[in-house]
Design an enzyme around this catalytic site. Structure first.
Site, PDB file in Angstrom:
ATOM      1  N   CYS A  98     -27.690 -15.016 -12.467  1.00  0.00           N
ATOM      2  CA  CYS A  98     -28.139 -15.933 -11.272  1.00  0.00           C
ATOM      3  C   CYS A  98     -28.726 -14.881 -10.141  1.00  0.00           C
ATOM      4  O   CYS A  98     -29.108 -15.637  -9.152  1.00  0.00           O
ATOM      5  CB  CYS A  98     -26.923 -16.660 -10.964  1.00  0.00           C
ATOM      6  SG  CYS A  98     -25.897 -15.759 -10.126  1.00  0.00           S
ATOM      7  N   VAL A 151      -4.189  -3.464  -5.446  1.00  0.00           N
ATOM      8  CA  VAL A 151      -5.375  -3.842  -6.528  1.00  0.00           C
ATOM      9  C   VAL A 151      -5.751  -2.770  -7.354  1.00  0.00           C
ATOM     10  O   VAL A 151      -6.559  -2.863  -8.144  1.00  0.00           O
ATOM     11  CB  VAL A 151      -6.411  -4.220  -5.513  1.00  0.00           C
ATOM     12  CG1 VAL A 151      -6.319  -5.518  -4.683  1.00  0.00           C
ATOM     13  CG2 VAL A 151      -7.096  -3.151  -4.686  1.00  0.00           C
ATOM     14  N   ALA A 204       0.758  -1.248  -0.095  1.00  0.00           N
ATOM     15  CA  ALA A 204       0.075   0.052   0.074  1.00  0.00           C
ATOM     16  C   ALA A 204       0.878   1.328  -0.060  1.00  0.00           C
ATOM     17  O   ALA A 204       0.487   2.284  -0.660  1.00  0.00           O
ATOM     18  CB  ALA A 204      -0.929   0.126   1.123  1.00  0.00           C
ATOM     19  N   PHE A 219      -3.691   2.011   4.214  1.00  0.00           N
ATOM     20  CA  PHE A 219      -4.452   1.534   5.187  1.00  0.00           C
ATOM     21  C   PHE A 219      -3.854   0.954   6.552  1.00  0.00           C
ATOM     22  O   PHE A 219      -4.430   0.920   7.458  1.00  0.00           O
ATOM     23  CB  PHE A 219      -5.274   0.217   4.423  1.00  0.00           C
ATOM     24  CG  PHE A 219      -6.088   0.622   3.346  1.00  0.00           C
ATOM     25  CD1 PHE A 219      -6.712   1.676   3.614  1.00  0.00           C
ATOM     26  CD2 PHE A 219      -6.126  -0.159   2.347  1.00  0.00           C
ATOM     27  CE1 PHE A 219      -7.370   2.062   2.156  1.00  0.00           C
ATOM     28  CE2 PHE A 219      -6.666   0.120   1.073  1.00  0.00           C
ATOM     29  CZ  PHE A 219      -7.427   1.315   0.948  1.00  0.00           C
ATOM     30  N   HIS A 271      -3.295  -9.758  -4.849  1.00  0.00           N
ATOM     31  CA  HIS A 271      -4.524  -9.609  -4.071  1.00  0.00           C
ATOM     32  C   HIS A 271      -5.944  -9.051  -5.095  1.00  0.00           C
ATOM     33  O   HIS A 271      -6.595  -8.607  -4.609  1.00  0.00           O
ATOM     34  CB  HIS A 271      -4.334  -8.566  -2.836  1.00  0.00           C
ATOM     35  CG  HIS A 271      -3.675  -9.064  -1.903  1.00  0.00           C
ATOM     36  ND1 HIS A 271      -3.243  -8.214  -0.766  1.00  0.00           N
ATOM     37  CD2 HIS A 271      -3.285 -10.467  -1.265  1.00  0.00           C
ATOM     38  CE1 HIS A 271      -2.482  -8.852   0.086  1.00  0.00           C
ATOM     39  NE2 HIS A 271      -2.618 -10.081  -0.293  1.00  0.00           N
TER      40      HIS A 271
END
Length: 370
Positions: free
Chosen positions: A280, A235, A156, A167, A251
Site C-alpha cells: 500500500c 521490547v 528497562a 531511558f 509494549h
C-alpha cells in the site's frame, strides 16, 4: 607451603559442647580427601517418657545433647560422599557454622537446605556459605520457594546490564530525547525521518547486545517451576532469547515490523532501508506500542490474569510510571517485591524493596536455589 599438601578447614561447626571440623586436602586437580576432627563427643539421649512436664520447664524437647570431654578424634574419607557422611552425623540443627570453605559452599548449602531448620538458623547457614547474602536476598529466596504461582514484571532496568539504555533513570536517554516527541503516532505520520532515525539507532544498539545472566536465571527458574509468568515492558526480546517461554511483551517487540497503514508484515532490512510498504506504499514501523496506543489485548489480559492468581510478584527494573502497566502490581493479593537500582518512597507499598542491579540481585538469590 604447597596448598596441595596442606589440610584446609572445609567446615567448622561450633556448639556449647565443643567443635567439629571437616578438613580437606587437595591431592590434585579436583580430587580431595577428607577427615573429621572433634574436640568433644556429641551424643543423644532420649528423655524419660515419664518425666514430669512441670520439671522440664522450657526444656520440653524430645532429645537433649549430652556432652562429655574426650580426646580429639579423627575419621578419614577418600571422597565427597564420605565428607557428607561425616557432616550428617552431627545435629546441624543445633550447631552453628563458624567457617565454610568457598570451594565447597554450594555443596554444603545443598546438604543444609534440605534439613528442617528454622528460618533464623537457615539464614545463618546461608550467610556462612555465601557471605554476600543479605537479609533481603534471603527473604526473596524464601518467598520464591513458598510461592505456588510467581509472576515477574520487568522494565528497562532489567536490560541495562545488557547494554540497553535505561531511558527513565537519571542517566538515561530520555532526559536528552523526549519520547513524547519521537515514540508517537504523530511523529511516525508527520516526522517520519526523526521517527525512523530514532528507532534505527535503537536497533543498532540492540544488535551489539545480548541477554545477561539475570535473564538466563529467570529462564532457569521457570524450568524449575519457580517462575510461572514474565510480563515485560521491554521490547528487546531478551527473556525469550534466554529460554523463558511464558513471556508477555506488554509494549510489543522491536524485532518485528509491519506497515503502519495496512498492517502487513515487513522485514528488518526493509525498515532500515526506509522502504515503503510493498502493498500500500505506507510507512513501515517496528511492532512496538507507541505512546497513546493500546497495549496488545492478549498480552495484557494474560498478564493481568497471572497477577490476580499470583502468590508472589517480583517487579524488576521499572519506575512504574507508565500507565497501565504501573497498575499491575496492585492487582495481586500476593506478596510483592521490588528490585531496582533506584528506590524511593513511591515504592513503599511493596512488601519488600531491594536496592541493586537486576543481575547482581538475581545472581545472589540463585546461589541459594537448590
Amino acid at each position: 607451603m604447597d596448598i596441595q599438601e596442606s589440610w584446609q578447614p572445609i567446615l567448622i561447626l561450633g556448639g556449647e559442647g565443643g567443635s567439629v571440623t571437616i578438613l580437606g586436602k587437595n591431592i590434585g586437580n579436583t580430587e580431595w580427601v577428607f577427615k573429621k576432627r572433634t574436640n568433644e563427643v556429641f551424643s543423644f539421649k532420649e528423655m524419660d517418657n515419664d518425666q514430669n512436664i512441670e520439671d522440664r520447664g522450657t526444656r520440653q524437647i524430645k532429645k537433649v545433647i549430652k556432652v562429655k570431654p574426650s580426646i580429639k578424634q579423627t575419621m578419614e574419607g577418600t571422597n565427597w560422599e564420605d565428607a557428607i557422611t561425616m557432616i550428617e552425623e552431627f545435629p546441624l540443627e543445633q550447631l552453628s557454622p563458624k567457617n565454610v570453605h568457598p570451594f565447597f559452599n554450594k555443596r554444603i548449602w545443598d546438604i543444609v537446605s534440605k534439613r528442617s531448620l528454622s528460618k533464623y538458623k537457615l539464614k545463618r547457614w546461608a550467610k556462612a556459605c555465601f557471605p554476600t547474602i543479605t537479609d533481603e536476598i534471603f527473604e526473596l529466596y524464601e518467598a520464591l520457594y513458598a510461592s505456588i504461582h510467581t509472576v515477574v514484571l520487568t522494565g528497562a532496568g532489567m536490560s541495562v546490564e545488557s547494554g540497553i539504555p535505561d531511558f527513565r533513570s537519571k542517566s538515561g536517554w530520555w532526559k536528552n530525547i523526549d519520547p513524547l516527541t519521537v515514540a508517537t503516532v504523530e511523529a511516525l505520520e508527520e516526522n517520519y525521518d526523526l521517527f525512523h532515525e530514532f528507532y534505527t539507532v535503537r536497533l543498532k544498539t540492540l544488535g551489539g547486545c545480548k541477554p545477561h545472566e539475570g535473564h538466563h536465571i529467570l529462564g532457569k527458574w521457570e524450568k524449575k517451576g519457580l517462575v510461572h509468568e514474565i510480563a515485560t515492558q521491554n521490547v528487546d526480546g531478551f527473556h525469550t532469547m534466554a529460554s523463558s517461554s511464558q513471556v508477555d511483551q506488554l509494549h510489543g517487540s522491536i524485532r518485528t515490523f509491519r506497515c503502519h497503514q495496512c498492517g502487513s508484515e515487513a522485514s528488518l532490512d526493509q525498515f532500515i532501508n526506509k522502504e515503503s510498504c510493498s502493498l500500500c506504499n505506507g510507512k513501515l514501523r517496528p511492532n512496538v506500542v507507541l505512546f497513546g496506543e493500546m497495549l496488545p489485548e492478549q498480552a495484557w489480559n494474560n498478564a493481568l490474569n497471572h497477577m490476580q492468581r499470583a502468590n508472589l510478584v517480583i517487579v524488576i527494573g521499572t519506575s512504574l510510571k507508565v500507565y497501565p502497566v504501573s497498575q499491575l502490581p496492585q492487582m495481586t493479593n500476593g506478596k510483592t517485591i521490588y528490585i531496582n537500582k533506584e528506590v524511593n518512597d513511591l515504592h513503599s507499598f511493596f512488601d519488600l524493596t531491594i536496592e541493586g542491579s537486576a543481575k547482581e540481585t538475581l545472581s545472589s538469590v540463585d546461589q541459594l536455589i537448590r
